[in-house]
Design an enzyme around this catalytic site. Structure first.
Site, PDB file in Angstrom:
ATOM      1  N   ASP A  10       5.197   8.328   0.181  1.00  0.00           N
ATOM      2  CA  ASP A  10       6.402   7.701  -0.338  1.00  0.00           C
ATOM      3  C   ASP A  10       5.957   6.381  -0.959  1.00  0.00           C
ATOM      4  O   ASP A  10       4.839   5.913  -0.717  1.00  0.00           O
ATOM      5  CB  ASP A  10       7.400   7.474   0.801  1.00  0.00           C
ATOM      6  N   ASP A  12       8.361   3.129  -1.817  1.00  0.00           N
ATOM      7  CA  ASP A  12       9.021   1.943  -1.271  1.00  0.00           C
ATOM      8  C   ASP A  12       8.985   1.942   0.251  1.00  0.00           C
ATOM      9  O   ASP A  12       9.415   2.898   0.896  1.00  0.00           O
ATOM     10  CB  ASP A  12      10.470   1.885  -1.756  1.00  0.00           C
TER      11      ASP A  12
END
Length: 216
Positions: A10, A12
């Protein structure tokens, strides 16, 4: 520990310490319309696509905006703040560089839009580090559906079930599990208070890197 054919990140909250900045962007955005969120309200937005978050904001705060207007205005705020203020998560650069050295395929699978991801990768000098990048707008269903991790694995030419997903939020963890990948949760200062599915938890990317190196 098993060996993995690929690592799917991922963005953020895992690679970039952008969650606190995003929470501040929410406060600034709502204040423009005389609205205010409870301190933890923004946590429910973590890991979700812009369309879903815009719809939720409009309904929760009775905003006089369309979904498209909400997305555009809120997105611009986040983009500007992250570009100016956000820092890489500790050991993000080290784990990326080590995986590149080991020639282990890596991808980014983020709910954020393509222009934002491009900005982040350029900001931290990672634009040539990933074999594949996928954004939430490029798949049919956002997290917690598995689409984004399935697509990232497909682009790398590996099976999702042979991959490791690194996520900081429950929606992302659910997406990784739905893709039948191994999932490590690496919560940050914003998401560490949330309830996660039962997966291995790590305090930082430093711990993940140490484990990968020990088993290489």
């Amino acid at each position: 520990m098993k060996q993995f054919d690929a690592i799917l990140f991922d963005c953020d909250g895992v690679l970039v310490d952008s969650e606190p900045v995003s929470m501040r962007a929410l406060d600034v955005f709502l204040a423009r319309y005389g609205k205010q969120a409870e301190p933890a309200w923004g946590h429910r937005m973590v890991g979700r696509r812009a369309y879903d978050n815009a719809q939720m904001m409009i309904e929760s705060f009775d905003l006089p905006l369309s979904i498209e207007q909400t997305i555009a205005e809120h997105r611009q705020l986040i983009f500007e703040l992250v570009e100016r203020e956000a820092k890489a998560m500790p050991y993000a650069d080290q784990i990326i560089r080590w995986l590149n050295q080991q020639q282990i395929p890596i991808a980014v699978a983020t709910s954020s839009p393509r222009p934002y991801l491009t900005m982040v990768l350029q900001k931290f000098g990672w634009h040539d580090c990933f074999g594949a990048t996928v954004t939430g707008e490029e798949v049919a269903n956002g997290k917690p559906a598995p689409d984004i991790f399935l697509r990232a694995a497909e682009l790398l030419g590996v099976a999702a079930k042979a991959s490791l997903v690194l996520e900081d939020a429950p929606h992302g963890v659910q997406a990784g599990l739905a893709a039948e990948a191994t999932v490590y949760a690496v919560p940050n200062s914003v998401t560490k208070y949330l309830e996660f599915p039962p997966v291995a938890k790590y305090a930082s990317l430093a711990e993940v890197l140490a484990e990968l190196q020990a088993n290489s």
